[in-house]
Design a protein around this motif. Structure first.
Motif, PDB file in Angstrom:
ATOM      1  N   ILE A  43       0.864  -1.184   0.000  1.00  0.00           N
ATOM      2  CA  ILE A  43       0.000   0.000   0.000  1.00  0.00           C
ATOM      3  C   ILE A  43       0.900   1.234   0.000  1.00  0.00           C
ATOM      4  CG2 ILE A  43      -1.865   1.194   1.197  1.00  0.00           C
ATOM      5  CD1 ILE A  43      -2.031  -1.610   2.849  1.00  0.00           C
ATOM      6  N   PRO A 131      -8.510   6.220  -1.329  1.00  0.00           N
ATOM      7  CA  PRO A 131      -9.226   5.031  -0.826  1.00  0.00           C
ATOM      8  C   PRO A 131      -9.626   5.152   0.640  1.00  0.00           C
ATOM      9  CG  PRO A 131      -7.302   4.356  -2.096  1.00  0.00           C
ATOM     10  CD  PRO A 131      -7.223   5.844  -1.939  1.00  0.00           C
ATOM     11  N   ARG A 132      -8.872   5.879   1.447  1.00  0.00           N
ATOM     12  CA  ARG A 132      -9.213   6.072   2.857  1.00  0.00           C
ATOM     13  C   ARG A 132     -10.436   6.967   2.995  1.00  0.00           C
ATOM     14  NH1 ARG A 132      -7.458   2.714   6.448  1.00  0.00           N
ATOM     15  NH2 ARG A 132      -7.486   4.290   8.072  1.00  0.00           N
ATOM     16  N   ILE A 134     -12.816   7.289   0.881  1.00  0.00           N
ATOM     17  CA  ILE A 134     -14.006   6.540   0.460  1.00  0.00           C
ATOM     18  C   ILE A 134     -14.378   5.495   1.521  1.00  0.00           C
ATOM     19  CG2 ILE A 134     -14.930   4.983  -1.304  1.00  0.00           C
ATOM     20  CD1 ILE A 134     -13.109   6.493  -3.312  1.00  0.00           C
ATOM     21  N   GLY A 135     -13.359   4.819   2.034  1.00  0.00           N
ATOM     22  CA  GLY A 135     -13.603   3.807   3.063  1.00  0.00           C
ATOM     23  C   GLY A 135     -14.083   2.499   2.456  1.00  0.00           C
ATOM     24  N   ARG A 136     -14.049   1.473   3.285  1.00  0.00           N
ATOM     25  CA  ARG A 136     -14.472   0.149   2.787  1.00  0.00           C
ATOM     26  C   ARG A 136     -15.940   0.202   2.388  1.00  0.00           C
ATOM     27  NH1 ARG A 136     -11.827  -4.347   5.978  1.00  0.00           N
ATOM     28  NH2 ARG A 136     -10.225  -3.870   4.457  1.00  0.00           N
ATOM     29  N   ASN A 137     -16.215  -0.194   1.134  1.00  0.00           N
ATOM     30  CA  ASN A 137     -17.570  -0.148   0.565  1.00  0.00           C
ATOM     31  C   ASN A 137     -18.202   1.239   0.693  1.00  0.00           C
ATOM     32  OD1 ASN A 137     -17.410  -2.911   0.002  1.00  0.00           O
ATOM     33  ND2 ASN A 137     -18.084  -3.405   2.083  1.00  0.00           N
ATOM     34  N   LYS A 156     -10.410  10.506  -8.385  1.00  0.00           N
ATOM     35  CA  LYS A 156      -9.270   9.597  -8.180  1.00  0.00           C
ATOM     36  C   LYS A 156      -7.949  10.358  -8.037  1.00  0.00           C
ATOM     37  CE  LYS A 156      -9.266   5.137  -7.982  1.00  0.00           C
ATOM     38  NZ  LYS A 156      -8.994   4.010  -8.804  1.00  0.00           N
ATOM     39  N   ALA A 181      -4.635   9.613   7.823  1.00  0.00           N
ATOM     40  CA  ALA A 181      -4.849   8.360   7.085  1.00  0.00           C
ATOM     41  C   ALA A 181      -3.887   7.313   7.613  1.00  0.00           C
ATOM     42  CB  ALA A 181      -4.623   8.592   5.588  1.00  0.00           C
ATOM     43  N   HIS A 182      -4.291   6.086   7.642  1.00  0.00           N
ATOM     44  CA  HIS A 182      -3.444   4.967   8.073  1.00  0.00           C
ATOM     45  C   HIS A 182      -3.113   4.957   9.556  1.00  0.00           C
ATOM     46  CE1 HIS A 182      -2.997   3.845   3.900  1.00  0.00           C
ATOM     47  NE2 HIS A 182      -2.593   5.078   3.629  1.00  0.00           N
ATOM     48  N   GLY A 185      -8.036   3.442  14.444  1.00  0.00           N
ATOM     49  CA  GLY A 185      -9.252   4.012  15.025  1.00  0.00           C
ATOM     50  C   GLY A 185      -9.740   5.261  14.318  1.00  0.00           C
ATOM     51  N   LEU A 186      -9.350   5.419  13.055  1.00  0.00           N
ATOM     52  CA  LEU A 186      -9.688   6.652  12.348  1.00  0.00           C
ATOM     53  C   LEU A 186     -11.207   6.817  12.188  1.00  0.00           C
ATOM     54  CD1 LEU A 186      -8.711   9.172  10.839  1.00  0.00           C
ATOM     55  CD2 LEU A 186      -8.569   7.803   8.768  1.00  0.00           C
ATOM     56  N   THR A 187     -11.869   5.738  11.812  1.00  0.00           N
ATOM     57  CA  THR A 187     -13.318   5.826  11.597  1.00  0.00           C
ATOM     58  C   THR A 187     -14.031   6.323  12.859  1.00  0.00           C
ATOM     59  OG1 THR A 187     -13.029   3.905  10.172  1.00  0.00           O
ATOM     60  CG2 THR A 187     -15.290   4.568  10.651  1.00  0.00           C
TER      61      THR A 187
END
Lengths: 221, 262, 256
Positions: A43, A131-132, A134-137, A156, A181-182, A185-187
């Motif tokens: 990554i 990508p961070r 946007i997040g998973r799904n 993008k 990012a990275h 516990g960011l969410t």
């Protein structure tokens, strides 16, 4: 999964593989930018946006030509919109969303389906952090939209356009994601920020220090 | 290399002993390095930056690009061009007041530095662009060219410019007949020979090697070997500096967008 | 004019066949000649020719002020000028990085080897002799560095010191030769493809990925090194280049 920081020159794979942020030498694959290694996955934590076919990006019209428009897409390479592909006209400084139709060997991109974006705010983050955001799904974006009521267009190429709702709070959350990012516990932290700040009136938001220089919206410079 | 054009006049005439009983003037053993500290990301505007504090050396490196080539006729249609500017600020040396901007010595150092980074950077990924590397010596204490290149390498990594490796090196030389690593200003001026070396730590290829003073073949080869051992330690400091800035990311959870959904 | 890309493709192809443009061995020099005392007005001069490359060295002596930290020593200074006549790439104007590098690399070897006894250039309190060597490139067909070393050394070897009287030089009366202690010569290598070759022609230089110059001042003594170009060199490659430079020294000394 266990993650490990790896630096340019480090071995990524003992076989030649085409991966983001990597290069092949002597039949092996090495890392070329600061990256995280998680199992086989690399990554990249850094990088410049290089246009790929099918990418949705946000550009700024930078020059008007007989043949169409030249567009700044936050990349070290120029890109164009052909006059043949569009009916509407743009002005230098207009912010547009567009799709990459073609990329030549020197990375010059041909854009199609340009749509002018207005009445919102444009910010810029590093493209590797998209990508961070946007997040998973799409979970992270959904979270922001839920609390702020904003429409958020993520290109993008690291440009994000925020419209409607509590724009200031959306931007605050987006920049926080970019600068942290990275980290773990960011969410949860973003959720907490949205929870607390959405109860205040928009004027009282305390913006965090942006990680990347913010650009004023189109037409303001 | 002697830092001042004037002081380089006659190497080999040391008025006092620089090494006694195997111990150097500042208490170091021949293979020891001076104190070394590198900080990555010290500038906000530059795409990447690093500050190196090595002995009394204080050197700042900053990077911009890849960006549009100026002047345009320098453009290469196949790869990025590298500009490397090395300069000492007027107040950087213990001796007389200098001038802003690169002098002849600095122009030469900029040129060999550029060649190091032409090797390291994957220039073919960014055709028709340029990458600007600036190395500014704020305080000089011997070995500024290697220190500047060590810092600039980290500034490039910080800027996210794709690199084959992180160039790294050290200056070695002959002082009072002994081969030593990491010469300070006095040893540089009064020693018999000075040989700055930059390696690619991945392959141990030599990317820069300059030498002045007189050395036998054996001394040159032993010097290269000593430089390699010392460079390993400098490289550890480079890695530590990058870990200090980027290490936190490795601890984070990964809930970013899936590859497939991208 | 044939572009560099075309030259490069041609040279790299030859390298694969293990041969050179002029079918020389990889570590052979072209024909060398050095003409000494080519001009009368300057105190020393020489023109070195390696193949079609021509470099003139002119040496002037002047009364100079010593540097503060070395009040009893003469000064020595090198400059290089790439005349626009020498190559279509050379343009008039301030010295570019190539000419600065050339002058400094020649300076490094000759200074390091202590060729000139600078103490003997002391004249009186606050007055010393300055040795100014100017390298004038008039035909660039590759390997300027080795030619510049040969021309500089030949100029130093033939230079005569003018009579010194009342703080002035009487240039018409030249007496003693300049005190030169030892000779320095250099060997410049280029990495072309995966081969290392000596004395590159211009088309080999544009095909080269890296260059190493090694200057020698004794049978087992090196006095300057310079690596430029993007290519890396291994330790073993350096060792073999040093061996070659030391072995070629005798051949080059004949011309000085």
């Amino acid at each position: 999964m266990e993650k490990q920081l790896i630096l340019p020159g480090a071995l990524a794979a003992t076989t030649p593989r085409r991966m983001d942020g990597c290069y092949v030498d002597d039949g092996k694959t090495f890392v070329s930018v600061v990256s995280l290694k998680a199992g086989d996955k690399i990554i990249p934590l850094k990088g410049h946006y290089v246009p790929r076919i099918g990418d949705y990006i946000i550009g700024i019209i930078s020059e008007e030509r007989f043949s169409g428009y030249e567009v700044d897409i936050n990349a070290p390479f120029p890109s164009t919109i052909s006059a043949r592909d569009i009916r509407e006209t743009f002005q230098v400084g207009d912010v547009v969303s567009a799709k990459v139709r073609m990329v030549d060997e020197v990375h010059t991109a041909q854009l199609v389906e340009p749509r002018k974006l207005f009445a919102g705010r444009l910010i810029e983050i590093e493209s590797v952090k998209v990508p961070r955001v946007i997040g998973r799904n799409g979970s992270m974006l959904a979270l922001i939209k839920e609390y702020t009521g904003s429409d958020v267009f993520v290109g993008k190429n690291g440009r994000i356009y925020v419209k409607n709702g509590d724009i200031a709070l959306s931007v605050m959350a987006l920049l926080k994601i970019s600068s942290e990012a990275h980290t773990s516990g960011l969410t949860d932290r973003i959720k907490e920020l949205l929870e607390v700040e959405s109860k205040k009136s928009p004027q009282n938001h305390v913006a965090p220090r942006p990680a990347v220089q913010e650009r004023p919206p189109a037409g303001m410079y | 290399m002697a830092e001042e054009e004037t002081a380089a006049m006659a190497p080999g005439k040391a008025p006092k002993k620089l090494i006694e009983n195997g111990i150097r003037n500042d208490g170091r053993k021949p293979e020891d390095l001076r104190n070394l500290k590198i900080t990555v990301g010290v500038l906000k505007k530059a795409a990447g930056s690093a500050l190196i504090e090595w002995g009394k050396n204080r050197i700042m490196a900053g990077v911009y690009g890849p960006r549009e080539v100026f002047p345009k006729h320098n453009m290469n249609p196949n790869k990025a061009i590298i500009n490397c500017r090395y300069a000492m600020v007027p107040f950087s040396s213990l001796e007389e007041h200098g001038r802003f901007g690169p002098n002849r010595r600095a122009i030469e150092i900029g040129k060999v530095g550029k060649h190091v980074f032409e090797n390291a950077i994957l220039t073919e990924q960014f055709p028709k662009t340029m990458i600007d590397i600036n190395i500014d010596v704020l305080q000089s204490d011997g070995g500024t060219r290697v220190a500047g290149i060590v810092a600039a390498a980290l500034a490039l990594v910080d800027a996210g410019i794709p690199m084959r490796d992180i160039p790294c090196g050290v200056s070695v030389g002959k002082v009072d007949g002994t081969l030593v690593a990491d010469l300070d200003k006095t040893e540089d001026n009064l020693g018999q020979s000075d040989m700055p070396v930059i390696f690619s730590p991945r392959t141990w290829d030599i990317l820069l090697l300059q030498m002045d003073g007189m050395l036998t073949k054996k001394e040159v080869m032993d010097g290269i070997d000593l430089a390699r051992i010392a460079t390993q330690r400098v490289h550890e400091m480079q890695v530590a500096a990058l870990e200090a800035k980027y290490g936190a990311a490795a601890a984070g959870d990964d809930d970013s967008q899936d590859e497939s959904a991208a | 004019m044939i572009t560099n890309e075309v030259k490069e493709a041609f040279v790299l192809d030859l390298m694969k066949k293990n041969t050179r443009v002029d079918s020389r061995g990889m570590l052979d020099y072209r024909q060398i000649s050095v003409q000494k005392e080519v001009y009368e007005n300057c105190e020393g001069s020489a023109m070195a020719q390696i193949g079609d490359t021509k470099v003139i060295a002119g040496l002037k002596l002047d009364v100079a002020t010593p540097f503060g930290d070395r009040p009893t020593q003469g000064v020595i200074m090198f400059n290089a000028e790439f005349s626009p006549v020498a190559h279509p790439d050379f343009t008039a104007g301030p010295p570019d990085e190539r000419s600065i590098e050339l002058a400094r690399v020649v300076d490094r070897g000759i200074r390091s080897a202590e060729c000139i006894d600078l103490d003997k250039l002391y004249m009186e309190e606050g007055k010393v002799l300055g040795v100014f060597i100017d390298l004038f490139i008039i035909d660039h067909n590759g390997n300027l560095t080795d030619a510049a070393y040969l021309a500089s050394m030949a100029a130093l070897r033939t230079a005569k010191m003018p009579k010194y009287e009342d703080g002035k030089l009487i240039r018409e009366e030249r007496t003693a030769p300049l005190p030169v202690a030892r000779d320095v010569v250099s060997c410049t290598f280029e990495k072309v493809g995966d081969k290392i070759l000596l004395d590159a022609r211009e088309e080999e230089e544009v095909s080269s990925s890296g260059r190493v110059t090694l200057a020698t001042c004794g049978d087992d003594l090196l006095c300057a090194s310079q690596k430029s170009g993007r290519a890396g060199f291994s330790r073993a490659e350096f060792e073999s280049m040093i061996d070659t430079a030391l072995a070629k020294r005798k051949e080059l000394l004949k011309y000085i």
